[in-house]
Design a protein around this motif. Structure first.
Motif, PDB file in Angstrom:
ATOM      1  N   ASP A 126      42.438  26.549  32.353  1.00 45.57           N
ATOM      2  CA  ASP A 126      42.559  28.008  32.439  1.00 45.57           C
ATOM      3  C   ASP A 126      43.373  28.390  33.673  1.00 45.57           C
ATOM      4  O   ASP A 126      43.240  27.764  34.732  1.00 45.57           O
ATOM      5  CB  ASP A 126      41.162  28.641  32.521  1.00 45.57           C
ATOM      6  CG  ASP A 126      41.230  30.155  32.530  1.00 45.57           C
ATOM      7  OD1 ASP A 126      41.324  30.756  31.445  1.00 45.57           O
ATOM      8  OD2 ASP A 126      41.193  30.734  33.631  1.00 45.57           O
ATOM      9  N   ILE A 127      44.198  29.392  33.543  1.00 49.42           N
ATOM     10  CA  ILE A 127      45.121  29.763  34.619  1.00 49.42           C
ATOM     11  C   ILE A 127      44.388  30.120  35.906  1.00 49.42           C
ATOM     12  O   ILE A 127      44.881  29.863  37.009  1.00 49.42           O
ATOM     13  CB  ILE A 127      46.032  30.939  34.165  1.00 49.42           C
ATOM     14  CG1 ILE A 127      47.187  31.137  35.156  1.00 49.42           C
ATOM     15  CG2 ILE A 127      45.231  32.215  34.007  1.00 49.42           C
ATOM     16  CD1 ILE A 127      48.131  29.975  35.228  1.00 49.42           C
ATOM     17  N   LYS A 128      43.190  30.675  35.792  1.00 46.27           N
ATOM     18  CA  LYS A 128      42.442  31.082  36.983  1.00 46.27           C
ATOM     19  C   LYS A 128      41.943  29.871  37.774  1.00 46.27           C
ATOM     20  O   LYS A 128      41.754  29.946  38.980  1.00 46.27           O
ATOM     21  CB  LYS A 128      41.273  31.985  36.581  1.00 46.27           C
ATOM     22  CG  LYS A 128      41.719  33.293  35.930  1.00 46.27           C
ATOM     23  CD  LYS A 128      40.546  34.068  35.382  1.00 46.27           C
ATOM     24  CE  LYS A 128      41.022  35.349  34.687  1.00 46.27           C
ATOM     25  NZ  LYS A 128      41.951  35.059  33.553  1.00 46.27           N
ATOM     26  N   LEU A 179      45.489  35.470  40.595  1.00 46.55           N
ATOM     27  CA  LEU A 179      45.453  35.144  39.164  1.00 46.55           C
ATOM     28  C   LEU A 179      44.189  35.633  38.483  1.00 46.55           C
ATOM     29  O   LEU A 179      44.028  35.431  37.276  1.00 46.55           O
ATOM     30  CB  LEU A 179      45.573  33.628  38.983  1.00 46.55           C
ATOM     31  CG  LEU A 179      46.863  32.992  39.506  1.00 46.55           C
ATOM     32  CD1 LEU A 179      46.796  31.477  39.370  1.00 46.55           C
ATOM     33  CD2 LEU A 179      48.080  33.546  38.768  1.00 46.55           C
ATOM     34  N   VAL A 200      45.045  37.920  35.680  1.00 49.35           N
ATOM     35  CA  VAL A 200      46.206  37.506  34.884  1.00 49.35           C
ATOM     36  C   VAL A 200      45.739  36.809  33.618  1.00 49.35           C
ATOM     37  O   VAL A 200      44.909  35.898  33.659  1.00 49.35           O
ATOM     38  CB  VAL A 200      47.121  36.569  35.706  1.00 49.35           C
ATOM     39  CG1 VAL A 200      48.249  36.024  34.842  1.00 49.35           C
ATOM     40  CG2 VAL A 200      47.694  37.316  36.903  1.00 49.35           C
ATOM     41  N   SER A 201      46.266  37.218  32.486  1.00 50.78           N
ATOM     42  CA  SER A 201      45.913  36.606  31.206  1.00 50.78           C
ATOM     43  C   SER A 201      46.635  35.272  31.035  1.00 50.78           C
ATOM     44  O   SER A 201      47.761  35.090  31.510  1.00 50.78           O
ATOM     45  CB  SER A 201      46.291  37.541  30.058  1.00 50.78           C
ATOM     46  OG  SER A 201      46.200  36.870  28.821  1.00 50.78           O
ATOM     47  N   ASN A 202      45.984  34.340  30.340  1.00 52.23           N
ATOM     48  CA  ASN A 202      46.587  33.030  30.101  1.00 52.23           C
ATOM     49  C   ASN A 202      47.890  33.121  29.318  1.00 52.23           C
ATOM     50  O   ASN A 202      48.742  32.240  29.429  1.00 52.23           O
ATOM     51  CB  ASN A 202      45.600  32.138  29.337  1.00 52.23           C
ATOM     52  CG  ASN A 202      44.611  31.451  30.252  1.00 52.23           C
ATOM     53  OD1 ASN A 202      44.954  30.553  30.999  1.00 52.23           O
ATOM     54  ND2 ASN A 202      43.369  31.899  30.216  1.00 52.23           N
ATOM     55  N   ALA A 262      51.505  34.104  33.945  1.00 51.33           N
ATOM     56  CA  ALA A 262      50.690  32.894  33.844  1.00 51.33           C
ATOM     57  C   ALA A 262      51.536  31.703  33.414  1.00 51.33           C
ATOM     58  O   ALA A 262      51.365  30.590  33.934  1.00 51.33           O
ATOM     59  CB  ALA A 262      49.542  33.114  32.863  1.00 51.33           C
ATOM     60  N   GLN A 263      52.440  31.924  32.468  1.00 51.23           N
ATOM     61  CA  GLN A 263      53.289  30.831  32.011  1.00 51.23           C
ATOM     62  C   GLN A 263      54.200  30.333  33.126  1.00 51.23           C
ATOM     63  O   GLN A 263      54.457  29.125  33.251  1.00 51.23           O
ATOM     64  CB  GLN A 263      54.127  31.300  30.813  1.00 51.23           C
ATOM     65  CG  GLN A 263      53.303  31.663  29.587  1.00 51.23           C
ATOM     66  CD  GLN A 263      52.398  30.529  29.137  1.00 51.23           C
ATOM     67  OE1 GLN A 263      52.806  29.370  29.093  1.00 51.23           O
ATOM     68  NE2 GLN A 263      51.145  30.859  28.815  1.00 51.23           N
ATOM     69  N   ARG A 284      52.020  28.299  35.473  1.00 50.10           N
ATOM     70  CA  ARG A 284      51.637  27.033  34.848  1.00 50.10           C
ATOM     71  C   ARG A 284      52.804  26.040  34.854  1.00 50.10           C
ATOM     72  O   ARG A 284      52.621  24.837  35.082  1.00 50.10           O
ATOM     73  CB  ARG A 284      51.159  27.276  33.422  1.00 50.10           C
ATOM     74  CG  ARG A 284      50.552  26.026  32.783  1.00 50.10           C
ATOM     75  CD  ARG A 284      50.084  26.304  31.362  1.00 50.10           C
ATOM     76  NE  ARG A 284      49.044  27.317  31.331  1.00 50.10           N
ATOM     77  CZ  ARG A 284      47.771  27.074  31.624  1.00 50.10           C
ATOM     78  NH1 ARG A 284      47.400  25.856  31.994  1.00 50.10           N
ATOM     79  NH2 ARG A 284      46.874  28.038  31.569  1.00 50.10           N
TER      80      ARG A 284
END
Length: 241
Positions: free
Chosen positions: A107-109, A148, A151-153, A158-159, A162
């Protein structure tokens, strides 16, 4: 108009500031490592204390229930169990760092913290000059993490994050690690693999800092707007009283 002498003095002052900033970051990075080790040690001590307390309580309860108590052999067995539990917890290996494949899915978080764990696990395999940059990247990841939270994945932000810290950073470090040790200090196209690693980590550190600034831009704009509002409402209002 500034003279060449004054320009030289200003440049020296700026270089001194940069050096002091780097030294400050190095101390902060070392402090983080010490705190992380202290936290890990404290958790092990707490686990040892709880496990031994549970064994003692179980022995006391058994002694009260059994007609003849636990006896000498029972007491010795409890002691051996406590020693075994203590050694088992104290010598247990630390949790394994996530793999690069895992980083690509986390998960991004949680990604900054997981990336930092992975990067710390690579420290022994990297040259000494890279250690300082690992500390700085860790500090950057600590600063990035709160940004983050909202912030949505699936978002573009987020992209981007990542790709940098979940894909490109691990891939870059692993490319270096695959180079034979005997070739890491041999120049190729004017630079050694060691130098390329350090330069690449420095660029990644700066890009993480830039990402943090971009993610915080909305909050910075809100703070600035709020500050101007307060000045107009209260400071300028005092002049009309």
């Amino acid at each position: 108009m500034p003279t060449p002498r004054s320009q030289e003095v200003d440049a020296q002052i700026e270089r001194a500031r940069e050096v002091m900033a780097r030294i400050s970051q190095d101390y902060r990075g070392a402090g983080r490592r010490v705190r992380r080790k202290a936290t890990s040690l404290l958790r092990r001590l707490i686990a040892i204390a709880l496990a031994n307390a549970a064994l003692l309580v179980a022995a006391i309860v058994a002694g009260l229930i059994l007609p003849g108590g636990i006896g000498l052999f029972g007491a010795l067995a409890v002691m051996f169990l406590m020693v075994a539990v203590t050694l088992g917890i104290a010598l247990a290996p630390a949790g394994r760092a996530p793999s690069p494949a895992k980083l690509a899915q986390v998960d991004i978080k949680a990604l900054p913290a997981q990336t930092e764990r992975w990067l710390e696990a690579q420290r022994p395999m990297l040259p000494a000059p890279a250690a300082t940059l690992i500390d700085r990247i860790g500090l950057r990841l600590d600063t990035l993490s709160p940004q983050l939270a909202a912030v949505s994945n699936d978002s573009a932000e987020a992209q981007e994050v990542r790709r940098l810290i979940g894909e490109q950073l691990p891939a870059f470090v692993r490319d270096y690690e695959r180079v034979p040790d005997t070739l890491r200090r041999v120049e190729r196209n004017g630079r050694t693999p060691d130098a390329q690693l350090v330069d690449g980590l420095r660029l990644i550190e700066q890009e993480i800092a830039d990402m943090t600034g971009r993610l915080a831009q909305t909050d910075l704009d809100s703070l600035s707007t709020r500050g101007r509002f307060l000045e107009m409402k209260y400071r300028e209002g005092e002049g009309t009283n």
